[in-house]
Design a protein around this motif. Structure first.
Motif, PDB file in Angstrom:
ATOM      1  N   HIS A  96       0.807  -1.234   0.000  1.00  9.14           N
ATOM      2  CA  HIS A  96       0.000   0.000   0.000  1.00  9.14           C
ATOM      3  C   HIS A  96       0.832   1.273   0.000  1.00  9.14           C
ATOM      4  N   GLY A  97       2.042   1.201   0.566  1.00  7.07           N
ATOM      5  CA  GLY A  97       2.908   2.388   0.579  1.00  7.07           C
ATOM      6  C   GLY A  97       3.437   2.718  -0.804  1.00  7.07           C
ATOM      7  N   ARG A  98       3.656   1.687  -1.595  1.00  9.36           N
ATOM      8  CA  ARG A  98       4.114   1.927  -2.964  1.00  9.36           C
ATOM      9  C   ARG A  98       2.994   2.571  -3.778  1.00  9.36           C
ATOM     10  N   LEU A  99       1.772   2.125  -3.577  1.00  2.66           N
ATOM     11  CA  LEU A  99       0.667   2.777  -4.279  1.00  2.66           C
ATOM     12  C   LEU A  99       0.578   4.242  -3.859  1.00  2.66           C
ATOM     13  N   GLY A 100       0.706   4.489  -2.555  1.00  2.00           N
ATOM     14  CA  GLY A 100       0.641   5.874  -2.078  1.00  2.00           C
ATOM     15  C   GLY A 100       1.672   6.757  -2.756  1.00  2.00           C
ATOM     16  N   ASP A 101       2.883   6.267  -2.856  1.00  2.00           N
ATOM     17  CA  ASP A 101       3.943   7.044  -3.485  1.00  2.00           C
ATOM     18  C   ASP A 101       3.652   7.286  -4.963  1.00  2.00           C
ATOM     19  N   PHE A 102       3.229   6.250  -5.655  1.00  2.00           N
ATOM     20  CA  PHE A 102       2.949   6.392  -7.091  1.00  2.00           C
ATOM     21  C   PHE A 102       1.776   7.346  -7.327  1.00  2.00           C
ATOM     22  N   VAL A 103       0.821   7.325  -6.424  1.00  2.00           N
ATOM     23  CA  VAL A 103      -0.317   8.235  -6.559  1.00  2.00           C
ATOM     24  C   VAL A 103       0.153   9.682  -6.478  1.00  2.00           C
ATOM     25  N   LEU A 104       1.036   9.973  -5.522  1.00  2.00           N
ATOM     26  CA  LEU A 104       1.510  11.354  -5.385  1.00  2.00           C
ATOM     27  C   LEU A 104       2.324  11.779  -6.606  1.00  2.00           C
ATOM     28  N   ARG A 105       2.921  10.826  -7.289  1.00  2.00           N
ATOM     29  CA  ARG A 105       3.736  11.160  -8.460  1.00  2.00           C
ATOM     30  C   ARG A 105       2.928  11.253  -9.745  1.00  2.00           C
ATOM     31  N   GLN A 106       1.690  10.793  -9.716  1.00  2.00           N
ATOM     32  CA  GLN A 106       0.887  10.842 -10.927  1.00  2.00           C
ATOM     33  C   GLN A 106       0.487  12.267 -11.272  1.00  2.00           C
ATOM     34  N   PRO A 107       0.675  12.661 -12.518  1.00  2.00           N
ATOM     35  CA  PRO A 107       0.173  13.973 -12.937  1.00  2.00           C
ATOM     36  C   PRO A 107      -1.321  13.886 -13.167  1.00  2.00           C
ATOM     37  N   SER A 108      -2.068  13.965 -12.087  1.00  2.00           N
ATOM     38  CA  SER A 108      -3.508  13.706 -12.173  1.00  2.00           C
ATOM     39  C   SER A 108      -4.210  14.368 -11.001  1.00  2.00           C
ATOM     40  N   GLU A 109      -5.387  14.870 -11.267  1.00  2.00           N
ATOM     41  CA  GLU A 109      -6.136  15.512 -10.184  1.00  2.00           C
ATOM     42  C   GLU A 109      -6.992  14.521  -9.395  1.00  2.00           C
ATOM     43  N   ARG A 110      -7.265  13.388 -10.002  1.00  2.00           N
ATOM     44  CA  ARG A 110      -8.076  12.373  -9.314  1.00  2.00           C
ATOM     45  C   ARG A 110      -7.449  11.001  -9.537  1.00  2.00           C
ATOM     46  N   ILE A 111      -7.585  10.164  -8.533  1.00  2.00           N
ATOM     47  CA  ILE A 111      -7.160   8.766  -8.650  1.00  2.00           C
ATOM     48  C   ILE A 111      -8.332   7.891  -8.216  1.00  2.00           C
ATOM     49  N   TYR A 112      -8.631   6.897  -9.048  1.00  2.00           N
ATOM     50  CA  TYR A 112      -9.743   6.009  -8.724  1.00  2.00           C
ATOM     51  C   TYR A 112      -9.285   4.562  -8.679  1.00  2.00           C
ATOM     52  N   MET A 113     -10.052   3.759  -7.936  1.00  2.00           N
ATOM     53  CA  MET A 113      -9.881   2.315  -8.026  1.00  2.00           C
ATOM     54  C   MET A 113     -11.163   1.762  -8.619  1.00  2.00           C
ATOM     55  N   ILE A 114     -10.999   0.951  -9.663  1.00  2.00           N
ATOM     56  CA  ILE A 114     -12.148   0.400 -10.389  1.00  2.00           C
ATOM     57  C   ILE A 114     -12.259  -1.085 -10.073  1.00  2.00           C
ATOM     58  N   LEU A 115     -13.454  -1.490  -9.705  1.00  3.81           N
ATOM     59  CA  LEU A 115     -13.678  -2.870  -9.273  1.00  3.81           C
ATOM     60  C   LEU A 115     -15.031  -3.369  -9.759  1.00  3.81           C
ATOM     61  N   THR A 116     -15.160  -4.685  -9.802  1.00  5.55           N
ATOM     62  CA  THR A 116     -16.503  -5.240  -9.974  1.00  5.55           C
ATOM     63  C   THR A 116     -17.197  -5.184  -8.621  1.00  5.55           C
ATOM     64  N   VAL A 117     -18.486  -5.290  -8.648  1.00  2.00           N
ATOM     65  CA  VAL A 117     -19.255  -5.290  -7.402  1.00  2.00           C
ATOM     66  C   VAL A 117     -18.794  -6.456  -6.521  1.00  2.00           C
ATOM     67  N   GLU A 118     -18.471  -7.553  -7.161  1.00  3.37           N
ATOM     68  CA  GLU A 118     -18.027  -8.717  -6.413  1.00  3.37           C
ATOM     69  C   GLU A 118     -16.672  -8.480  -5.738  1.00  3.37           C
ATOM     70  N   GLN A 119     -15.756  -7.884  -6.474  1.00  5.94           N
ATOM     71  CA  GLN A 119     -14.434  -7.592  -5.905  1.00  5.94           C
ATOM     72  C   GLN A 119     -14.547  -6.576  -4.763  1.00  5.94           C
ATOM     73  N   TYR A 120     -15.471  -5.674  -4.914  1.00  9.10           N
ATOM     74  CA  TYR A 120     -15.734  -4.661  -3.880  1.00  9.10           C
ATOM     75  C   TYR A 120     -16.087  -5.359  -2.564  1.00  9.10           C
ATOM     76  N   GLY A 121     -16.857  -6.409  -2.697  1.00  8.07           N
ATOM     77  CA  GLY A 121     -17.131  -7.346  -1.606  1.00  8.07           C
ATOM     78  C   GLY A 121     -17.470  -6.692  -0.284  1.00  8.07           C
ATOM     79  N   ASP A 122     -16.751  -7.083   0.764  1.00 10.96           N
ATOM     80  CA  ASP A 122     -17.064  -6.572   2.103  1.00 10.96           C
ATOM     81  C   ASP A 122     -16.189  -5.347   2.443  1.00 10.96           C
ATOM     82  N   TYR A 123     -15.828  -4.593   1.393  1.00 13.03           N
ATOM     83  CA  TYR A 123     -15.019  -3.384   1.573  1.00 13.03           C
ATOM     84  C   TYR A 123     -15.538  -2.497   2.705  1.00 13.03           C
ATOM     85  N   GLU A 124     -16.832  -2.256   2.677  1.00 11.71           N
ATOM     86  CA  GLU A 124     -17.382  -1.282   3.633  1.00 11.71           C
ATOM     87  C   GLU A 124     -17.209  -1.714   5.081  1.00 11.71           C
TER      88      GLU A 124
END
Lengths: 496, 496
Positions: free
Chosen positions: B323-351
């Motif tokens: 997760h720390g590597r994702l955090g670092d890469f997110v800060l380096r992305q030239p982008s105003e928004r970052i999303y994670m895209i999932l199927t409803v099934e993969q989303y699973g018990d996220y909440e």
């Protein structure tokens, strides 16, 4: 050149260990580049006796190696801006420079720089720096004509274009070719030499500061003609000794990103000795991880019509940005290769006019052929180009906001240049960290308390320029000369 | 808690200004977290008298706030690694940790850490730290069972998986739930308390170092019960006072990227006072711009099946990273928004199980619908998903090298989470810069000369951990405890 010294600039000498003062002056200046020269002129004009200690056999520093573009504007405009039809608002300049410096901006310094920029222009003209009242239209890294004004940064590129009204602020000296730096330092040096209050010691190495028990800087130890001399500086010492780009150990320690395939540029004196001297007496060194990184992909300006992609075939930037911003974004890309994709026509006279020297990575009569040659995933560049060409037809870069004037369909036959740092392209860097100072040039510690008698200017200090992604040509020489002047004046005013 | 002090940790006191020594000891330790505790134990066991000065009313530091996973391995394996069927080669561990630290790696420190890691494990077991000989299979940020071993970093993720043979090295204490930190510090504290040579001063603030004219550290000024006391430390002072994440001025100055939408985590004592004390006597502070940045997108582990995209609809990372590597890469992305895209099934018990708390940014019964809802360019996510699903079918992530076990087609209905720092998701950070030390814990200046009598360990020093992009859970507590031990031993051995 003075012999290398074993004396450690990171250890100050105590005044109580000084048996005698061998030389005395009001203001001692370390380094005779743009910052040191302007500091000396201002200090002398304010009535102080000045000695400059320069390692090399001549003045110059990195300013003489540069194009000596100078970033100036605001207050309605400099003489050149006005004459060429540009009205420049101080607030626009301030907003732009704040966006350039990002979260590490020094708002107070940038504010002062913008407010006094036209006065600085006039001062430079007064000491004899010539600027022609003409505007250079073409997108260029440096102006090879004698035109006085050009865009030298990201002013017209997104997102800066939305944050402040764009205005050209790069002032170029009235001389043909890339000869601004030597001319500028010639003028500064003549100004120094004609002032009787200033003595220049060439081939002289500044070794370490001298500090008394109260923490005040009382002078500096130098070595001249093989002899170590204690120099008393009644009003203070101004460190104008450049950055640390030539001290590769320091770069590895503080700015590791600059070790990743890019090449140092600067003068051999950029060893960080000024910064180390400041640190030795508690001066805070800040922004040490940052550097200017250039990927000089233009000229020819037609390169701007190309697209930069990573090894996934994805674009990642609006290619109408300043070359330093591209360099920074390239280093941040999670990619092993970076390419620029162009039509043969856009490639144009690249081979004869480019500074970049990036090797051709592939060519293709079809996009698919180029994909294969570059080892890209099938369909990746096809998709990127289809999207881009659709946007070009619509006159709007929907993803990266490249300005419409640079949108031109990219159709085969295609050329790909390898922009990857370390693979042949010229990707230079220099450091942007240094001593924290007040806008006056007074060096401060971590608590921002001043260290009495110590000043820094130019690259030894951390000035208005903080990041490659927001750099513009002319900001360094602008900062060096302006901060040098302020430090010179501040030191001269100090009660001895 | 001791009252806040106006005394400036960045200014050392001269020995000649010390009228009397109020307290004496062999070794003075500032801070009673994991590093300070282990330093005290080793110093006492080597025959030194020790005093620990702790600001808070109890031991703990950031170690007690953490999960206290400890990163250990090599030499064929720790007892737990061996018992669970993992053979760990020192060279693999070394290569992995060098890749993690990147260009700013301290090879000597990492080498020693890897070579002595099993010995460190045994030492911890000897002082009573319990580890169960069981392996936790599931991908987790922290182990909520009492299992003794799990993967806690990027070992199995590209490119690390190609650089060294993956092996799990995160050792988790034998206790259910996220309770490793308190248990660990309870054990360390009991070990400290039972050693008669160690005296702990709680609610005591270390104010500033005491240095003699030869540059040696002779002691430390503390404040206890409203009184300032001069403590003589015959063998040395060990700074184990944590990092500077709670000093927001210092973070803004040194690590500006940590001000961009992420939240500080640490204990209130992480004010940088230890680092400042070291700097005040010439200690070099390095890696100050770096921080750990976490984007804790799992659990549930099924989130790893998702793809992270920027506001251009592009992927930019293999989502099976730590997760720390994702955090670092997110800060380096030239982008105003970052999303994670999932199927409803993969989303699973996220909440119900997520630490992340990222808000749902959109849902879609078709990809086009989701594109529209997220404001993505039409066709961008369609292309990204088509490519990804094709790769999933082929069992190979052609662009980002996500491991085959995490490749699963992403088909509507879809969910998008907003991962953008500052938009609701929990994106914590802490600092990774500190005093440069030899592997022994001796603090060094810019020239890597030691400052006699001064040591640092844990986050006050700059240890084996240098970057978010190569972080693994357990490296901080591993480094703190190991570097604490070495510093304690080194100080105890010093001739008084």
């Amino acid at each position: 050149m003075a012999a290398p010294s074993k004396t450690n600039p990171s250890k100050a000498r105590r005044s109580s260990d000084v048996a005698q003062w061998d030389l005395e002056t009001d203001v001692a200046i370390v380094g005779f580049g743009g910052a040191g020269g302007c500091a000396a002129i201002e200090a002398a004009d304010a009535g102080a006796d000045v000695r400059i200690f320069e390692l090399a056999s001549a003045s110059g520093g990195s300013t003489a190696l540069s194009s000596a573009e100078i970033y100036m504007g605001g207050s309605g405009g400099t003489r050149v801006q006005k004459a060429t039809g540009f009205e420049d608002d101080t607030e626009d300049m301030y907003q732009f420079m704040m966006a350039c410096a990002g979260p590490q901006a020094d708002a107070e310094k940038i504010r002062l720089y913008c407010e006094r920029s036209v006065e600085h222009f006039n001062w430079l003209v007064d000491i004899g720096v010539p600027f022609k009242d003409s505007f250079h239209e073409e997108r260029a890294i440096m102006c090879l004509t004698d035109d006085g004004l050009l865009y030298t940064g990201n002013e017209k590129a997104w997102p800066f274009s939305e944050q402040a009204k764009p205005c050209p602020r790069g002032h170029n000296l009235y001389i043909e070719g890339d000869n601004g730096g030597p001319l500028f330092m010639k003028i500064v040096t003549e100004n120094v030499e004609k002032r009787e209050r200033i003595t220049v010691h060439y081939e002289t190495r500044a070794l370490t500061l001298i500090q008394n028990d109260a923490g005040e800087i009382e002078g500096i130890v130098i070595r001249e003609n093989q002899k170590e001399l204690n120099v008393r500086a009644r009003k203070g010492v101004i460190l104008c000794a450049g950055g640390f780009v030539m001290n590769r150990e320091m770069v590895a320690k503080y700015a590791p990103k600059l070790t990743m395939g890019t090449e140092p540029i600067g003068n051999p004196g950029d060893t960080g000795s000024g910064i180390q001297m400041g640190m030795s007496v508690g001066g805070a060194a800040i922004n040490m991880h940052e550097g200017f990184i250039s990927l000089p992909f233009y000229p020819p300006a037609s390169m701007t019509f190309g697209i930069a992609i990573n090894d996934k075939g994805q674009r990642f930037i609006n290619e109408d940005v300043y070359h330093g911003r591209l360099g920074d974004f390239v280093l941040r890309q999670p990619s092993e290769r970076i390419y620029m994709i162009l039509t043969v026509e856009q490639y144009g006279d690249y081979e004869s006019v480019s500074y970049l020297g990036a090797p051709v990575a592939g060519t293709g009569d079809t996009v698919e052929e180029l994909e294969q040659e570059l080892g890209l995933r099938a369909g990746s560049l096809v998709h990127t180009l289809a999207t881009y060409n659709e946007d070009c037809a619509a006159g709007q870069d929907s993803l990266f906001h490249k300005a419409p004037e640079w949108l031109q369909a990219i159709e085969p036959p295609l050329v790909a240049l390898d922009l990857t740092p370390g693979r042949g392209a010229f990707v230079p860097h220099f450091t942007l960290g240094g001593l924290d100072t007040l806008p006056t040039g007074e060096v401060v510690n971590l608590q921002r308390e001043t260290i009495p008698g110590l000043y820094a200017a130019g690259r030894t200090a951390c000035g208005i320029v903080r990041r490659a992604e927001g750099y513009a040509s002319g900001m360094s020489v602008g900062d060096a000369t302006f901060s040098g002047r302020l430090a010179g004046l501040q030191a001269a005013k100090r009660e001895a």
